[in-house]
Design a protein around this motif. Structure first.
Motif, PDB file in Angstrom:
ATOM      1  N   ASN A   1      28.455  35.739  38.464  1.00 14.83           N
ATOM      2  CA  ASN A   1      29.889  35.724  38.706  1.00 14.83           C
ATOM      3  C   ASN A   1      30.436  37.101  39.063  1.00 14.83           C
TER       4      ASN A   1
ATOM      5  N   SER B   1      35.671  40.921  40.217  1.00 13.19           N
ATOM      6  CA  SER B   1      35.206  39.659  39.630  1.00 13.19           C
ATOM      7  C   SER B   1      36.363  38.832  39.086  1.00 13.19           C
ATOM      8  N   ASP B   2      37.421  39.489  38.610  1.00 11.53           N
ATOM      9  CA  ASP B   2      38.571  38.768  38.055  1.00 11.53           C
ATOM     10  C   ASP B   2      39.342  37.985  39.108  1.00 11.53           C
ATOM     11  N   PHE B   3      39.039  38.261  40.384  1.00  7.46           N
ATOM     12  CA  PHE B   3      39.726  37.547  41.458  1.00  7.46           C
ATOM     13  C   PHE B   3      38.928  36.338  41.951  1.00  7.46           C
ATOM     14  N   TYR B   4      37.911  35.913  41.153  1.00  6.86           N
ATOM     15  CA  TYR B   4      36.979  34.875  41.608  1.00  6.86           C
ATOM     16  C   TYR B   4      37.700  33.568  41.970  1.00  6.86           C
ATOM     17  N   HIS B   5      38.837  33.283  41.312  1.00  8.75           N
ATOM     18  CA  HIS B   5      39.543  32.025  41.540  1.00  8.75           C
ATOM     19  C   HIS B   5      40.393  32.067  42.804  1.00  8.75           C
ATOM     20  N   ARG B   6      40.475  33.260  43.440  1.00  9.51           N
ATOM     21  CA  ARG B   6      41.269  33.392  44.657  1.00  9.51           C
ATOM     22  C   ARG B   6      40.374  33.332  45.890  1.00  9.51           C
ATOM     23  N   ASN B   7      41.023  33.298  47.049  1.00  5.00           N
ATOM     24  CA  ASN B   7      40.303  33.492  48.300  1.00  5.00           C
ATOM     25  C   ASN B   7      40.040  34.995  48.421  1.00  5.00           C
TER      26      ASN B   7
ATOM     27  N   THR C   1      42.447  38.043  49.735  1.00  2.00           N
ATOM     28  CA  THR C   1      42.898  39.028  48.751  1.00  2.00           C
ATOM     29  C   THR C   1      42.530  40.441  49.197  1.00  2.00           C
TER      30      THR C   1
END
Length: 428
Positions: A14, A123-129, A133
């Protein structure tokens, strides 16, 4: 080893890294405060205006190579109205700090890799495009600093570096995500081994001897064979190319030694001028020393003539001295540097360069004392903090030691230097 790889993949699958690289950084800095330079060819010269160390895309298109002596391409540069600048390192350093500060306001984990590069953990932006981003990050940095950047995205720092190369050269958006398997394989097959972060020409030659021709071959080869032909660093690159993160984001570590040195703008023959120059370089080194909250336990001073002179006209020498107690006091270190310079100096030679290296650097919090000598750190640090504060507010060199000289006839040649836009209001 298989179990290790499986465990690693579970832990780091991840992970998402991005490499931020400022586009044509020195040239871009010059454009920030001079917008008329947009779209115009620009080159930036090295110390003493000797060689070309930075080029805009427009200058590259003219066939001007990196590292070329300026005089060899002077006619081509004049013919095509190329804008030429001397290196303005204080300005470039300030612009770099602005870029890195902007990135820190967006993400938490950042590793400043060089003056124009930084790794960030997204890694904290994994739920975004992630690609969209990254484009937003690019727009924000451009808006806040005026500096254009390229962003490479990957599951490891090595792949992020590969992706950045792709983003800078082939993507109009200057953003590229290499996490797609087909993209990763295709790009690694088309690259040279030497283009891979961390692989030198020496290691590339050894890898070719065992049949590894490109980064893709390295990624599918047996890691035991890779390590046997090279070392553990190249083995880590093997795993990194496969998406297994072995190289984490690292905090900036304090330097164990600090060097300050430049070639003179003209040949120097007098010991007094050498003392002025060495005092100036000590002052710069001490600023860096205090900036990282450290003290030095020793100093090395070195000087030399031009290496291209006849043997009987050449001279080079150096000397090291250690302090009784660690210090970051510029005055104390200047005194020792001048003493060493007098011992190294031999009349009759034309000197081209002098420099200093601060040695055995320790944390300023770990105070050490001597039975024979004592330094009041509280008093010394207060004086140095005042010096740094004044220079930080009013510009470097606003307050300086008399030993550094006034006229500095020996100083580095910089006939085409741009303004000190970030440190002197009147330059704006």
């Amino acid at each position: 080893r298989i179990v290790y790889s499986i465990q690693r993949s579970k832990v780091v699958n991840n992970k998402i890294f991005a490499l931020i690289d400022c586009n044509n950084f020195y040239a871009s800095c010059e454009r920030v405060f001079n917008p008329k330079l947009e779209g115009k060819p620009i080159v930036v010269l090295s110390n003493n205006d000797g060689c070309i160390v930075a080029r805009s895309n427009e200058a590259k298109a003219l066939g001007i190579p990196m590292g070329a002596p300026y005089f060899k391409y002077e006619q081509l540069i004049k013919k095509n109205n190329v804008h030429v600048f001397s290196s303005n390192y204080t300005f470039y350093g300030d612009m770099s700090a602005r870029v890195m500060t902007s990135l820190r306001s967006i993400v938490g984990d950042i590793e400043v890799y060089s003056i124009d590069e930084a790794f960030i953990d997204i890694s904290d932006f994994y739920h975004r495009n992630i690609e969209e981003t990254s484009k937003q990050i690019r727009e924000l940095v451009k808006q806040w600093t005026g500096i254009p950047i390229s962003i490479g995205i990957g599951t490891t720092k090595t792949l992020a570096k590969v992706a950045n190369r792709q983003a800078k050269r082939y993507e109009s958006s200057n953003v590229f995500d290499i996490r797609d398997e087909a993209k990763r394989v295709s790009i690694l097959k088309d690259m040279e081994l030497e283009d891979t972060w961390g692989i030198s020409s020496k290691w590339a030659s050894r890898l070719r001897e065992i049949g590894i021709k490109n980064p893709y071959d390295l990624s599918i080869n047996n890691p035991r064979e890779v390590r046997k032909a090279s070392n553990v660093t190249v083995e880590r690159i093997h795993y990194e190319l496969n998406g297994l993160s072995c190289i984490p984001i690292e905090e900036v570590k304090n330097k164990k030694s600090i060097i300050s040195s430049k070639s003179f703008g003209k040949k120097v023959t007098k010991v007094e001028e050498l003392e002025e120059a060495v005092s100036m370089y000590v002052a710069r080194a001490c600023e860096k020393l205090r900036e990282q909250g450290s003290r030095a336990q020793g100093i090395n001073v070195f000087l030399r003539t031009s290496p291209y002179l006849k043997e009987e006209n050449k001279y080079s020498n150096g000397m090291t001295s250690y302090f009784d107690i660690p210090t970051s006091n510029t005055s104390n270190i200047i005194k020792e540097a001048k003493r060493i310079t007098k011992r190294l100096y031999i009349s009759g030679y034309e000197y081209q360069k002098i420099g200093v290296m601060l040695l055995n650097i320790t944390d300023a919090k770990n105070e050490q004392y001597s039975l024979y000598k004592f330094e009041d750190y509280n008093k010394s640090d207060t004086v140095m903090e005042s010096l740094d504060s004044v220079n930080g507010k009013f510009g470097s060199g606003s307050l300086f030691f008399g030993a550094q000289g006034i006229h500095k006839n020996w100083k580095m040649r910089a006939d085409r230097k741009s303004g000190s836009y970030t440190t002197k209001v009147d330059n704006l």
